[in-house]
Design an enzyme around this catalytic site. Structure first.
Site, PDB file in Angstrom:
ATOM      1  N   VAL A  73       0.864  -1.198   0.000  1.00 42.19           N
ATOM      2  CA  VAL A  73       0.000   0.000   0.000  1.00 42.19           C
ATOM      3  C   VAL A  73       0.896   1.242   0.000  1.00 42.19           C
ATOM      4  O   VAL A  73       0.789   2.105  -0.866  1.00 42.19           O
ATOM      5  CB  VAL A  73      -0.965   0.005   1.210  1.00 42.19           C
ATOM      6  CG1 VAL A  73      -1.787   1.289   1.220  1.00 42.19           C
ATOM      7  CG2 VAL A  73      -1.891  -1.200   1.142  1.00 42.19           C
ATOM      8  N   TYR A  74       1.792   1.271   0.958  1.00 44.57           N
ATOM      9  CA  TYR A  74       2.794   2.355   1.012  1.00 44.57           C
ATOM     10  C   TYR A  74       3.607   2.386  -0.298  1.00 44.57           C
ATOM     11  O   TYR A  74       3.781   3.432  -0.916  1.00 44.57           O
ATOM     12  CB  TYR A  74       3.712   2.113   2.205  1.00 44.57           C
ATOM     13  CG  TYR A  74       4.905   3.024   2.304  1.00 44.57           C
ATOM     14  CD1 TYR A  74       4.750   4.326   2.740  1.00 44.57           C
ATOM     15  CD2 TYR A  74       6.181   2.568   1.982  1.00 44.57           C
ATOM     16  CE1 TYR A  74       5.845   5.175   2.844  1.00 44.57           C
ATOM     17  CE2 TYR A  74       7.274   3.399   2.081  1.00 44.57           C
ATOM     18  CZ  TYR A  74       7.108   4.712   2.505  1.00 44.57           C
ATOM     19  OH  TYR A  74       8.188   5.541   2.602  1.00 44.57           O
ATOM     20  N   GLY A  75       4.098   1.204  -0.697  1.00 42.14           N
ATOM     21  CA  GLY A  75       4.948   1.115  -1.892  1.00 42.14           C
ATOM     22  C   GLY A  75       4.243   1.643  -3.127  1.00 42.14           C
ATOM     23  O   GLY A  75       4.838   2.372  -3.928  1.00 42.14           O
TER      24      GLY A  75
END
Lengths: 478, 254
Positions: free
Chosen positions: B159-161
């Site tokens: 998600v962050y990536g």
């Protein structure tokens, strides 16, 4: 003075270089050091009238004039605003071969000037380290040459100039009639108006040769002693100095001094030969795409060693062509490319006479740090001219350094402190990195200059990246 | 103005609370930077940092409220206000970002959206007006903090990536669009950085510190680089990982 259009004999100056851009075209500009490019719209006014029109409508981020772009840093850049190339404003309005007075457009180069007047037995009064400098730029930076110790800087020889001010009005500025404006514009980095024409006093010469005496000096003390003792006997004096030699050879130098050769000094054959001419060859050109790091410290040490050993220990009266004495680098076109994509900077300082210790410390630090200082020269200055003119009576040291080294920033900041503390200063036409806080200490007349500047440019129309970076004044437009 | 050795005089930080941003600003002020505007979600918490920067030589230090989740209009107003009041901004450092919590975010649409909304959408709407102002001033550097995690999304924090991958791609494209304008975009891709954000996580190989990332970023800004890896070896690590087949990649303990 001769009338309009009567271009005297001799070589016709070549056409102004083609910049390859349309009028007002957005153009990325840098100085000769090829560092910190910024975008400006580049205009090429054809005459003073068009300069006045552009000055009357300066746009939101103002404008500054530009000549041949030989300032090392950002003096002739104006990010987001306008830059006026004066290269088309280069007419010769008058030349009197009897008195040696000449009136030329600001875009005329010193090299073209030499070519034009030498056949008549005249020579530009001051030659900076390259002949590719315009008359306008020479006034804006109040450039100096190897004769500064005796004859002062460029503006000492300017009898009058035409200055177009913001708003568009043109005035004639002379040292006697308008001393404040003259002194603010001489060395004023183009921020007091746009010079469109200047009247200069040339110097009389008999030949196109320089009679040069060369001697080697074993270290810094030796060369300074020789210069103090003998400089007044020579019109031109300069010392090449090895800033990488250490120990007892610290500051070893080759001192080259001379004067224009007289007819009597030429051999019979040369005397009866060709007319006087100034025709520097341009045989080499540095290729584009040179990687960084070519001019590394070991390479420069080797160069310096060879240069020093090759120079004669003592040689008197050698006759040299003018260009080879004054502008040895001009034969290589675009030599600044040799520094690779990150470019170079030139560090030029002056410290007053009496502050020789500070100069010695600078040379010691350069040698100690093994800073890759190239083509360093040492020379003595006489009196200054303008409020922001660089020369003060003292010692000036100049060197080229590759800009691609981050460790250079704190090192040069340290040198700045030393120079400012000794009552010295850096040359604004070469500067690309000075810490703005030191400016007032280095230029005590800055306050007076700012007053005159604000009077000439109340709305802050004249802006340059140099002015913004150093908070010089002018350039209140953001 | 940026000088010949790459020092800048003024900086706007979007995400002024970021440890990497603060390490960068400290290093900038130690050189030449005198005007610092820290835009952060909780500007009040940055007062002591502001004082420290003033003591270090900065003459103008300002903290302003900036929330990446605000709308584009608010972002535009903020950017215009900063550029109008401080004149030229030489460097915009885009450092805002949240890590989120993968185990929750991949099951919770709203939480996932909040991460992407902050790290990607919110920064895009703040970067665009900065780029416009810099085009107008004819010079400047936009330094965007991305991450190696954006280079190839990993099972463990995608998600962050993915939010960073979006930001990274946007910044690269913007950089290409700005070539020739005097404005440069530097994308900085650090690996695992030991900060508050990563506290409690197991450090990945080649873990680094905010100071090291700051140093690399400054070098990239000075050089006019388009991509900076911190540490530099990650460039080669990632160029290998990029080509590892998916079935193998997802089993790697990353």
């Amino acid at each position: 003075m001769r009338g309009n259009g009567s271009r005297p004999g001799g070589a016709i100056p070549r056409a102004a270089p083609d910049l390859g851009v349309a009028d007002g075209e957005p153009t990325l500009l840098t100085g000769w050091g090829r560092t910190a490019p910024t975008l400006a719209s580049l205009h090429r006014p054809a005459d003073a009238e068009q300069v006045a029109e552009l000055l009357a409508q300066p746009g939101a981020r103002g404008l500054v004039a530009r000549g041949l772009g030989r300032s090392y840093g950002d003096a002739a850049q104006n990010a987001g605003g306008r830059v006026l190339s004066l290269l088309d404003v280069r007419g010769v309005r008058g030349f009197d071969p009897k008195s040696g007075l000449i009136a030329v457009g600001a875009g005329f180069s010193i090299g073209d000037l030499a070519r034009l007047v030498l056949p008549h037995g005249w020579f530009p009064p001051v030659l900076p380290g390259t002949s590719h400098v315009t008359v306008g730029g020479a006034i804006a930076a109040d450039v100096h040459g190897k004769n500064h110790h005796r004859e002062g800087s460029f503006c000492h020889h300017v009898r009058a100039f035409e200055l177009v001010s913001p708003g568009g009005e043109q005035r004639t500025v002379t040292p006697e009639g308008t001393p404040e404006v003259f002194a603010a514009t001489a060395g004023g980095m183009g921020l007091t108006g746009v010079v469109v024409e200047a009247t200069l006093q040339l110097v009389a010469v008999e030949t196109d040769r320089v009679r040069v005496d060369t001697e080697r000096a074993r270290n810094l003390d030796d060369v300074m002693e020789r210069m103090e003792r003998g400089d007044e006997d020579y019109r031109y004096s300069v010392a090449w100095i090895d800033c990488l030699a250490r120990g007892s050879a610290l500051g070893r130098s080759v001192l080259m001094r001379g004067d224009h050769a007289t007819r009597a000094e030429l051999s019979g054959g040369e005397r009866s030969g060709a007319a006087l001419g100034f025709s520097p060859p341009r045989v080499l050109s540095a290729p584009p795409g040179v990687p960084s790091g070519l001019l590394s410290t070991p390479a420069l040490r080797a160069f310096n060693e060879v240069y020093f050993r090759r120079s004669p220990r003592r040689e008197q009266g050698r006759l040299e062509a003018l260009h080879s004495y004054f502008h040895p680098l001009d034969i290589v076109g675009d030599w600044n490319r040799l520094y690779g994509p990150r470019g170079l900077l030139q560090y030029q300082l002056v410290v007053p006479f009496g502050a020789e210790d500070a100069l010695r410390q600078v040379v010691e630090r350069l040698a100690g740090e093994r800073a890759p200082a190239f083509l360093a020269v040492l020379k003595r200055f006489g009196d200054g001219r303008g409020m922001l003119s660089f020369p003060i009576p003292g010692w000036t040291l100049t060197m080229d350094l590759p800009a691609g080294r981050t460790e250079l920033a704190p090192f040069l900041d340290g040198l700045d402190e030393l120079v400012a503390g000794a009552g010295g200063r850096l040359y604004l036409a070469k500067d690309s990195r000075l810490r703005p806080e030191l400016l007032e200490a280095m230029y005590p007349e800055l306050g007076r200059w700012r007053e005159v500047q604000a009077g000439l440019d109340p709305e802050g129309v004249l802006c340059s990246d140099l002015g913004r970076r150093l908070g010089l004044g002018g350039g209140s437009r953001r | 103005m940026k000088d010949a050795l790459g020092s800048v005089e003024s900086v706007l930080v979007l995400g002024g609370g970021s440890e990497i941003a603060l390490a960068t600003v400290r290093a900038l002020v130690a050189r030449r930077t005198r005007t610092v505007v820290l835009a952060a979600r909780r500007p009040g918490e940055l007062e002591s940092v502001a004082g420290e920067l003033r003591a270090a030589g900065a003459t103008t230090v300002e903290t302003v409220a900036f929330d990446a989740q605000d709308d584009a209009e608010a972002h535009g107003r903020l950017v215009d206000d900063v550029f109008d009041r401080h004149g030229d901004i030489d460097l915009v450092l885009v450092a805002a970002g949240v890590l989120g919590e993968q185990s929750r975010d991949e099951h919770d649409g709203a939480a996932a959206r909040a991460v992407v909304g902050t790290n990607f959408l919110g920064l895009v709407s703040a970067i665009v007006p900065c780029a416009e102002r810099m085009r107008g001033q004819g010079h400047g550097t936009l330094c965007v903090l991305s991450t190696v995690a954006g280079e190839r999304p990993r099972r463990s924090n995608f998600v962050y990536g993915s939010s960073k991958a979006g930001l990274d791609a946007f910044a690269q494209g913007l950089g290409d669009s700005l070539v020739g304008t005097g404005v440069n975009v530097v994308v900085v891709r650090p690996g695992f950085v030991r900060t508050r954000m990563t506290e409690g996580l197991d450090p990945a190989p080649f873990a680094t510190t905010p100071e090291k990332v700051a140093e690399a970023a400054l070098e990239g800004i000075a050089k006019g680089s388009h991509t900076v890896w911190a540490p530099p070896v990650l460039r080669y690590v990632m160029s290998v990982l990029r080509h590892v087949p998916r079935p193998v990649f997802r089993r790697l303990p990353l």
